[in-house]
Scaffold this active site. Structure first.
Site, mmCIF file in Angstrom:
data_model
loop_
_atom_site.group_PDB
_atom_site.id
_atom_site.type_symbol
_atom_site.label_atom_id
_atom_site.label_comp_id
_atom_site.label_asym_id
_atom_site.label_seq_id
_atom_site.Cartn_x
_atom_site.Cartn_y
_atom_site.Cartn_z
ATOM 1 N N LYS A 240 0.841 -1.191 0.000
ATOM 2 C CA LYS A 240 0.000 0.000 0.000
ATOM 3 C C LYS A 240 0.882 1.248 0.000
ATOM 4 O O LYS A 240 1.989 1.227 0.561
ATOM 5 C CB LYS A 240 -0.865 0.044 1.270
ATOM 6 C CG LYS A 240 -1.940 -1.000 1.389
ATOM 7 C CD LYS A 240 -2.676 -0.820 2.713
ATOM 8 C CE LYS A 240 -3.743 -1.871 2.927
ATOM 9 N NZ LYS A 240 -4.907 -1.699 2.046
ATOM 10 N N ASP A 310 -2.866 -7.721 -1.387
ATOM 11 C CA ASP A 310 -3.608 -6.772 -0.548
ATOM 12 C C ASP A 310 -5.080 -7.154 -0.422
ATOM 13 O O ASP A 310 -5.831 -6.476 0.266
ATOM 14 C CB ASP A 310 -3.469 -5.353 -1.111
ATOM 15 C CG ASP A 310 -3.867 -4.286 -0.104
ATOM 16 O OD1 ASP A 310 -3.877 -4.583 1.111
ATOM 17 O OD2 ASP A 310 -4.181 -3.150 -0.522
ATOM 18 N N ARG A 314 -10.081 -11.563 2.635
ATOM 19 C CA ARG A 314 -10.975 -12.616 2.151
ATOM 20 C C ARG A 314 -10.306 -13.985 2.215
ATOM 21 O O ARG A 314 -10.991 -15.010 2.305
ATOM 22 C CB ARG A 314 -11.450 -12.291 0.739
ATOM 23 C CG ARG A 314 -10.378 -12.320 -0.340
ATOM 24 C CD ARG A 314 -10.796 -11.600 -1.607
ATOM 25 N NE ARG A 314 -10.880 -10.155 -1.383
ATOM 26 C CZ ARG A 314 -11.239 -9.292 -2.318
ATOM 27 N NH1 ARG A 314 -11.545 -9.714 -3.533
ATOM 28 N NH2 ARG A 314 -11.296 -8.002 -2.049
#
Length: 460
Positions: A240, A310, A314
């Site tokens: 990020k 990233d 999930r």
């Protein structure tokens, strides 16, 4: 907690008078002449959020005026009274007349007293409220205490809230209510078939783990809560930018809110068999971090190609949901701070939820509105399911292209739920970017109150 209801005040409580622009003239006319003139001289005109203390002849506070939106206003903040704890001098107060929603105003007052004071002194408002007639003060206090738990956990920075500390918070909660607790740590995750949880957390010096506790009568309906516990998210090798990483201490917000919901359920002694499952990891960068286009087998047996490191939340939820689904619960609920796409679509205050159970969807929407805990249904759109296809694995965790990111995340998770009677997925933000009444800037309890009320109706 710093906010306390005062059920038997030793001294007379100070009345809070709620006024709108439409009602102010009549309210002012009903005040003593000196008080009315004092309010006019101070420019009080019942503007929403305006607060004015009126003195008595001996210099003490006689009463408080507080402005609300007109009942006919296009937008009305039912949590507006949550500003009062930060505006009022120390003392015990009561509502002299009814705000727009007395119960929500009482809850807002409690939520507005929250302060995060772990690292520097935070002067908690020394105010108390006499519960209005007809309001269940015990239930209000229960929800406020749970919100405090969620906020404290999220606001704690990652150096003090890693996987081990999150597990400790869950264990303390479980012990408080006599729940059975277990935790699978580190390489034991591989041996017990939780490969995706291990994959995401293996690059951190702080071992990943799977938190699991159960409470309640085993003969009661099974309700299982699964919360995303990414204690910090660098993005992994798909790193990020600094702006995107800044508040990633909140990426365990799903776990925090699941714990808040569990606390409310257990404290209210709802007639259900509760199970809480939290995969807790740190998505770090190191030589052994998982790579884009790596392929891993999940607990369910499906192989997953890594389209983006990233999209790690999930992955850990997939293994946790597969575990939870094996028990065939009546209701399976997962929460996670999962996609920026949800924020783009609905903003920070309105998390989307997903389910194919129409009755459940209607109940969620109804209680979200009733509790001023906003949620908005979005579709598990079958046509987008093919976007998860991979040429070399059963599915890809992050389809290419920028469309429908929250929906495709929900569809990914749906692949790991087969046997639960009903499934509900919530893509929450868990954070208030700028302070609002009853909602200070920082970690936030989202969706938990609405779901608690839904469970209370079904299993109370």
């Amino acid at each position: 907690m710093p906010f306390i209801f005062e059920t038997a005040p030793a001294a007379p409580s100070i009345p809070i008078i709620f006024a709108t622009k439409a009602t102010w003239e009549a309210i002012c006319a009903g005040l003593p002449t000196e008080a009315c003139q004092f309010a006019i001289s101070n420019g009080f005109a019942a503007k929403p959020g305006a607060c004015l203390t009126l003195p008595s002849s001996d210099g003490k506070i006689a009463q408080v005026l507080f402005g609300l939106e007109d009942a006919t206003a296009k937008s009305c903040d039912l949590f507006r009274p949550g500003s009062l704890p930060g505006l009022l001098p120390p003392g015990t107060y009561r509502f002299a007349n009814a705000p727009h929603d007395t119960r929500l105003a009482t809850l807002a007052f409690a939520l507005g007293a929250y302060r995060f004071g772990r690292y520097r002194k935070a002067d908690a408002p020394d105010v108390r409220l006499v519960p209005p007639d007809g309001v269940d003060a015990t239930d209000i206090a229960r929800m406020a205490e749970a919100a405090r738990l969620a906020r404290d956990l999220i606001n704690t920075p990652a150096n003090d809230m890693g996987p081990a500390e999150l597990a400790l918070a869950a264990e303390q909660l479980a012990k408080r209510f006599g729940a059975s607790f277990s935790c699978i740590v580190g390489d034991e995750l591989v041996r017990q078939n939780f490969p995706l949880i291990h994959t995401v957390g293996m690059a951190s010096s702080r071992a990943p783990r799977l938190i699991d506790f159960s409470w309640g009568d085993p003969t009661h309906p099974k309700v299982t809560l699964v919360g995303k516990g990414v204690c910090f998210d660098t993005g992994g090798l798909d790193l990020k930018p600094s702006s995107g990483m800044l508040i990633m201490k909140k990426d365990m917000g799903g776990a925090a809110n699941v714990l808040a919901l569990a606390q409310m359920v257990m404290d209210a002694r709802l007639k259900l068999r509760l199970r809480v499952v939290i995969p807790a990891v740190e998505n770090a960068v190191a030589g052994n971090a998982f790579h884009p286009l790596d392929i891993f087998r999940s607990r369910k047996g499906l192989t997953v190609e890594i389209g983006n490191t990233d999209a790690e939340g999930r992955l850990i939820l997939a293994d946790a949901l597969a575990l939870a689904d094996e028990e065939k619960p009546e209701l399976l609920i997962d929460m996670g701070t999962l996609t920026g796409a949800a924020r783009v679509a609905l903003g920070p205050d309105l998390p989307p939820f997903y389910t194919n159970d129409e009755r459940l969807a209607g109940d969620v929407a109804r209680y979200a509105k009733q509790e001023n805990d906003p949620l908005w249904r979005m579709p598990l759109w079958p046509a987008y399911d093919s976007w998860l296809d991979s040429k070399v694995a059963n599915l890809n965790n992050a389809p290419s292209g920028g469309f429908a990111g929250s929906i495709t995340c929900a569809l990914f998770l749906q692949r790991f739920v087969e046997d639960a009677k009903s499934w509900l997925h919530l893509d929450i933000y868990g954070w208030t970017p700028s302070a609002k009444p009853a909602r200070p800037e920082g970690g936030e309890c989202q969706a938990a109150r609405a779901i608690y009320k839904l469970l209370s109706e079904r299993y109370g």
